[in-house]
Enzyme design. Structure first.
Site, PDB file in Angstrom:
ATOM      1  N   LYS A  20     -12.202  -4.159   6.504  1.00  0.00           N
ATOM      2  CA  LYS A  20     -11.188  -4.793   5.644  1.00  0.00           C
ATOM      3  C   LYS A  20     -11.240  -6.296   5.872  1.00  0.00           C
ATOM      4  CE  LYS A  20      -6.231  -4.481   4.570  1.00  0.00           C
ATOM      5  NZ  LYS A  20      -4.982  -3.771   4.900  1.00  0.00           N
ATOM      6  N   SER A  65      -2.615  -1.682   1.231  1.00  0.00           N
ATOM      7  CA  SER A  65      -3.517  -2.776   0.952  1.00  0.00           C
ATOM      8  C   SER A  65      -4.953  -2.539   1.426  1.00  0.00           C
ATOM      9  CB  SER A  65      -2.986  -4.055   1.591  1.00  0.00           C
ATOM     10  OG  SER A  65      -2.998  -3.959   3.003  1.00  0.00           O
ATOM     11  N   SER A 100      -0.429   1.000   4.755  1.00  0.00           N
ATOM     12  CA  SER A 100      -1.625   0.441   4.121  1.00  0.00           C
ATOM     13  C   SER A 100      -2.943   1.124   4.460  1.00  0.00           C
ATOM     14  CB  SER A 100      -1.735  -1.048   4.441  1.00  0.00           C
ATOM     15  OG  SER A 100      -0.689  -1.750   3.830  1.00  0.00           O
TER      16      SER A 100
END
Length: 199
Positions: free
Chosen positions: A9, A84, A108
């Site tokens: 990420k 996210s 997330s």
């Protein structure tokens, strides 16, 4: 994890590629160091193949709020992958990588994993060092993993877990990450409470 392709990420620092946190503010930023989680994966032999998109600075739950375009759910491109960590979830679900690192402050990792039909694991706070994470909420942020199976997620977690002198909230009790209780899952029983199902 020798030779296993893993995506990261884009809010975790990587010294060999940009770290933007989904924001134009950090468009040209390449950190001088790796996040501890990334460093631990590299030590375990994993190959970091790239970074995954996210809602800008991790603030969103659809992956539509990134400066670098919208992430689509690979199972239905007219739907969101969640967020996210939606970029990480989509990369795993699309079989682009064996596993990916995500971060979880309030869902997330777990929410995009469920949207994309994969395993998402948010570990106990402190089990994986937050050093090198562009933080959203330091007292809640955790670094975890997304994979296609529980076994794969466990392998990634065990490679990342452990204490870190650079993160005072990290835990040196790594054995806790692998404490399955030694039980046989075939003899384990689960129950669904009718009230929780709206019955």
């Amino acid at each position: 994890l020798l030779g296993v392709p893993i995506a990261v990420k884009d809010n975790l620092c990587t010294s060999d590629m940009p770290t933007t946190a989904g924001s134009k503010v950090l468009e040209n930023y390449t950190p001088p160091y790796d996040a501890t989680a990334v460093q631990n994966l590299r030590k375990a032999g994993a190959i970091i193949v790239g970074k995954t998109n996210l809602d800008e600075f991790g603030m969103g739950s659809t992956n539509e709020a990134s400066a670098y375009h919208v992430v689509r759910n690979p199972w239905a491109t007219d739907r969101v992958p969640g967020g996210s960590s939606g970029g990480s979830a989509a990369a795993v679900a699309a079989n682009l990588v064996a596993a990916a690192i995500g971060t979880d402050t309030g869902g997330s990792i777990r929410q995009p994993a469920s949207f994309c039909g994969i395993v998402g694991f948010k570990p106990t706070y402190g089990l994986v060092s937050r050093y090198g994470l562009i933080s959203y909420a330091s007292s809640l942020d955790t670094v975890g993993c997304l994979a296609r199976s529980v076994d794969d997620a466990e392998a990634v977690l065990m490679a990342m877990a452990g204490g870190d002198a650079s993160d005072a909230t990290s835990s040196y009790h790594r054995d806790d990450a692998n404490n399955t209780g030694g039980g046989d899952m075939e003899s384990t029983r689960f129950a669904l409470v009718g009230a929780a199902l709206g019955e």
